[in-house]
Design a protein around this motif. Structure first.
Motif, short mmCIF file in Angstrom:
data_model
loop_
_atom_site.label_atom_id
_atom_site.label_comp_id
_atom_site.label_asym_id
_atom_site.label_seq_id
_atom_site.Cartn_x
_atom_site.Cartn_y
_atom_site.Cartn_z
N GLN A 290 0.81 -1.22 0.00
CA GLN A 290 0.00 0.00 0.00
C GLN A 290 0.85 1.28 0.00
O GLN A 290 0.80 2.07 0.94
CB GLN A 290 -0.93 0.02 1.20
CG GLN A 290 -2.06 1.05 1.08
CD GLN A 290 -3.08 0.71 0.01
OE1 GLN A 290 -3.53 -0.42 -0.08
NE2 GLN A 290 -3.45 1.70 -0.80
N HIS B 56 -2.88 3.58 -8.64
CA HIS B 56 -2.54 2.17 -8.40
C HIS B 56 -2.33 1.44 -9.72
O HIS B 56 -1.41 0.62 -9.87
CB HIS B 56 -3.65 1.48 -7.61
CG HIS B 56 -3.87 2.05 -6.24
ND1 HIS B 56 -2.84 2.34 -5.39
CD2 HIS B 56 -5.01 2.39 -5.59
CE1 HIS B 56 -3.33 2.83 -4.26
NE2 HIS B 56 -4.64 2.88 -4.36
N ALA C 190 -2.10 -4.73 -1.84
CA ALA C 190 -3.11 -3.81 -1.30
C ALA C 190 -3.38 -4.09 0.17
O ALA C 190 -3.48 -5.23 0.58
CB ALA C 190 -4.41 -3.96 -2.09
N HIS D 72 -4.78 -3.89 -10.57
CA HIS D 72 -4.33 -2.69 -9.87
C HIS D 72 -3.26 -3.04 -8.82
O HIS D 72 -2.46 -2.19 -8.45
CB HIS D 72 -5.50 -1.98 -9.17
CG HIS D 72 -6.45 -1.33 -10.12
ND1 HIS D 72 -7.42 -2.03 -10.81
CD2 HIS D 72 -6.59 -0.03 -10.52
CE1 HIS D 72 -8.12 -1.20 -11.57
NE2 HIS D 72 -7.63 0.02 -11.41
N PHE D 73 -3.31 -4.27 -8.33
CA PHE D 73 -2.34 -4.77 -7.36
C PHE D 73 -1.95 -6.20 -7.75
O PHE D 73 -2.68 -6.87 -8.48
CB PHE D 73 -2.93 -4.77 -5.95
CG PHE D 73 -3.19 -3.40 -5.38
CD1 PHE D 73 -2.22 -2.74 -4.66
CD2 PHE D 73 -4.43 -2.78 -5.56
CE1 PHE D 73 -2.46 -1.47 -4.13
CE2 PHE D 73 -4.68 -1.52 -5.05
CZ PHE D 73 -3.69 -0.86 -4.33
#
Length: 336
Positions: free
Chosen positions: A205, A215, A228, A244-245
């Motif tokens: 994060q 992200h 995340a 995104h992660f």
């Protein structure tokens, strides 16, 4: 079934600092559920970032005490679904109750929780040990105080790369970095290049939770995996993290306990995301619950009880990163 609530103020060995706060004590709620001569235990700690306090959690549970105490033979999934509508505004409260019910249910079945779930423990991951933000000298001292195979290093300062370079001089351990939303896009991408050279495994994060475009940009360009945490709180967030992660860190107190936590891990695996469970400076009560999810995880951060000056329970034990289960059924917890 009987509901018993206990409030604790857990003293930490050292001041614990992350990018947004410092604490010396961690308030915690312990929930005990008693039935047929068995007791199950759950825990949730307070957290100002999520506007959750122990008195609020206790008041939440007192409001629905008759509903809780009327429960006898429901499965944990049935119990969670029944209680969720009443506690959906405070998942921390729901977590403490859910952990206690899972523990009680498994004890009444005469099994450890992971056995009840048909998990095998041969390939359990080791836990990291967290080094909070402090002066470089103090961070080195904390690391030397407890030699460990994996360190989670809290960052989010103006000297982040210098800190990791200095820590690297003193150990060959794996490093994981948690910036707790403290970086920007370019900072994250650039830091990842330098941190990879320093033996960092992944970044947790690095940017603000709700900045999904950021992200996605970092996901495309970072040379290190991004996991995340604040961006993945409840079950609905898992799908958002895809593309995104690279992985998710499930916090039981944030998602509402073991019952939804298991579902989040299962969904993440289906999406090809790495799986991790983290802690919120819980005592051995909360940490012992986390331990039963280990067979489903790639990484785990369950060092909360190790950060305490004095624990309030026995259960799982941890030595050199390896987690050992209690001989007791359920989560294996006994209050001291």
């Amino acid at each position: 079934m009987q509901l018993i609530l206990r409030e604790y103020n857990l003293k930490l060995k050292h001041t614990f600092t992350i990018s947004r706060e410092s604490i010396d004590f961690q308030p915690s709620l312990i929930v005990e559920l008693k039935s047929d001569g068995f007791s199950g235990y759950g825990e949730a700690t307070s957290n100002p970032y999520y506007k959750t306090t122990v008195p609020v959690m206790m008041a939440d549970l007192e409001k629905i005490k008759p509903l809780i105490e009327a429960t006898e033979d429901e499965t944990p999934e049935e119990f969670w679904s029944k209680i969720h509508p009443h506690l959906k505004e405070n998942m921390f409260t729901l977590c403490a109750l859910d952990l206690a019910y899972n523990d009680l249910y498994a004890r009444k079945k005469g099994k450890k929780l992971y056995q009840l779930w048909n998990y095998t423990t041969e390939n359990n991951p080791m836990t990291d040990y967290t080094i909070g933000i402090a002066s470089i000298e103090k961070m080195v001292s904390k690391m030397q105080e407890l030699p460990w195979p994996i360190y989670k290093i809290k960052l989010g300062t103006k000297e982040d790369i210098a800190i990791v370079k200095e820590l690297r001089k003193h150990t060959n351990a794996i490093f994981r970095i948690d910036a707790n939303c403290g970086w920007g896009v370019e900072e994250t991408i650039n830091n990842a290049v330098e941190l990879k050279k320093l033996g960092v495994e992944f970044l947790e994060q690095p940017m603000k939770a709700d900045n999904w475009e950021a992200h996605k940009e970092v996901f495309k360009h970072s040379v290190l995996p991004i996991v995340a945490d604040e961006s993945c709180i409840i079950e609905a967030d898992v799908a958002k993290c895809f593309n995104h992660f690279h992985g998710i860190n499930v916090k039981l107190v944030k998602c509402g306990g073991l019952t939804p936590g298991k579902r989040m891990i299962e969904e993440a695996k289906k999406l090809g995301l790495k799986t991790m469970v983290g802690c919120m400076t819980e005592s051995t009560v909360g940490i012992s619950a986390i331990a039963h999810l280990l067979p489903q995880l790639d990484y785990v951060d369950m060092d909360g009880a190790l950060l305490l000056a004095q624990d309030i329970a026995t259960g799982v034990t941890i030595k050199d990163g390896i987690i050992y289960y209690s001989e007791l059924n359920g989560t294996g917890v006994t209050l001291l």
